[in-house]
Write an enzyme that holds these catalytic residues in place. Structure first.
Site, short mmCIF file in Angstrom:
data_model
loop_
_atom_site.label_atom_id
_atom_site.label_comp_id
_atom_site.label_asym_id
_atom_site.label_seq_id
_atom_site.Cartn_x
_atom_site.Cartn_y
_atom_site.Cartn_z
CB CYS A 1 5.52 0.54 -8.17
SG CYS A 1 6.65 1.12 -9.44
CG HIS B 1 9.36 1.00 -5.79
ND1 HIS B 1 8.29 0.19 -6.06
CD2 HIS B 1 9.29 1.29 -4.46
CE1 HIS B 1 7.60 -0.02 -4.95
NE2 HIS B 1 8.19 0.65 -3.97
CG ASN C 1 7.09 0.59 -0.42
OD1 ASN C 1 6.73 0.06 -1.48
ND2 ASN C 1 8.36 0.90 -0.19
#
Length: 317
Positions: A14, A119, A134
């Site tokens: 991520c 994350h 995202n």
């Protein structure tokens, strides 16, 4: 929307997705970020060695895993900060006293990166509109100017750390296009795998329905079920009376029910489950049932006579 670069989640990369979505291109790979992490680890080791390589603190440091990356693909804020430094960008903690004293409206910024546990994801302005990039989403999510501050406040309440991006971001196609036109989003993107999860959660219809698995009925189906239940009850009463009449006839004749497998007079007894089972009739039981049958027949006849008198007609002779 098609011009917006949006890298979707792969493994635990991520941090890589966050950086590339921020810069709007494939600017960093796991190998490049790992190189930055190793460089940071070496700098930390050299600082610890200044206190002496024979110290307990130094030996303990060498035994600990890297704090800048792990085998899953996670990278620390230090790695992200150094990666952005390559492009002349810096990060400032959004809720720090230094930044809050500036009293800047979030819509006047260029981008934010957000972190919760392991994350990372990007929120960036492209043209005159804000987008949530995202990597866990199926696509970019449009965020209105009025909702941006509420969105960031909600993230903070959920435990996210938010960092403001300062500096000039690289030019990108999406920013150029959205400067001259605005986009509208008819449907918000979902989380990756959400459609599949919903599909799997829907019960599959099969030919065999297990007890307790019946689907909820609407009003018409419920009324039909009640009618069938009443009909079934009437049929059971009629079957019982038919069996009793047959038993009475056999007892008067001293014979045997030809449909019975044995030489014993039997009657069928109906249960709620719909199954039928045989029971042997003693002489006393047969007498009691015969009397009950005659009493019921007499009562029905009396009720019929009473109704005919009430209606002003004479009973048939």
């Amino acid at each position: 929307m098609e011009s917006i670069f949006h890298e979707k989640q792969e493994g635990s990369l991520c941090a890589q997705h966050c950086l590339n979505n921020l810069l709007q291109g494939e600017y960093f790979s796991p190998v490049e970020l790992s190189s930055i992490a190793h460089q940071l680890d070496e700098e930390e080791r050299m600082r610890m060695a200044e206190g002496g390589v024979q110290t307990e603190e130094y030996r303990t440091f060498l035994q600990q895993p890297s704090g800048n990356m792990d085998d899953s693909g996670f990278f620390s804020i230090q790695v992200i900060s150094n990666a952005l430094g390559v492009w002349g960008l810096e990060i400032i903690l959004f809720n720090s006293r230094e930044y809050q004293q500036l009293q800047i409206n979030p819509i006047h910024e260029k981008a934010f990166i957000c972190n919760y546990k392991e994350h990372w994801f990007t929120v960036r302005k492209l043209g005159q509109q804000w987008f949530n990039l995202n990597s866990l989403l199926t696509g970019p999510e449009l965020i209105s100017d009025t909702y941006l501050a509420l969105f960031l406040a909600q993230l903070q309440q959920e435990g996210y750390s938010i960092f403001v991006i300062r500096g000039n971001l690289p030019d990108c196609e999406a920013d150029q296009i959205l400067r001259i036109m605005r986009v509208e989003q008819q449907q918000r993107p979902k989380l990756i795998g959400e459609d599949e999860a919903q599909r799997l959660s829907v019960p599959q219809v099969s030919d065999t329905t297990l007890p307790g698995d019946e689907a909820p009925l609407d009003e018409d189906e419920e009324e039909l079920r009640k009618a069938l239940a009443l009909s079934r009850q009437h049929m059971e009463v009629e079957d019982e009376e038919a069996d009793l009449r047959r038993a009475i006839q056999l007892s008067m004749q001293g014979g045997v029910d030809p449909r019975s497998p044995g030489a014993v007079v039997t009657a069928s007894s109906s249960h709620e489950s719909g199954s039928m089972e045989k029971e042997t009739l003693s002489a006393e039981e047969l007498r009691r049932r015969r009397q009950a049958y005659f009493d019921r027949q007499q009562q029905n006849a009396s009720n019929t006579t009473g109704e005919e008198k009430d209606s002003g007609t004479k009973p048939n002779q």
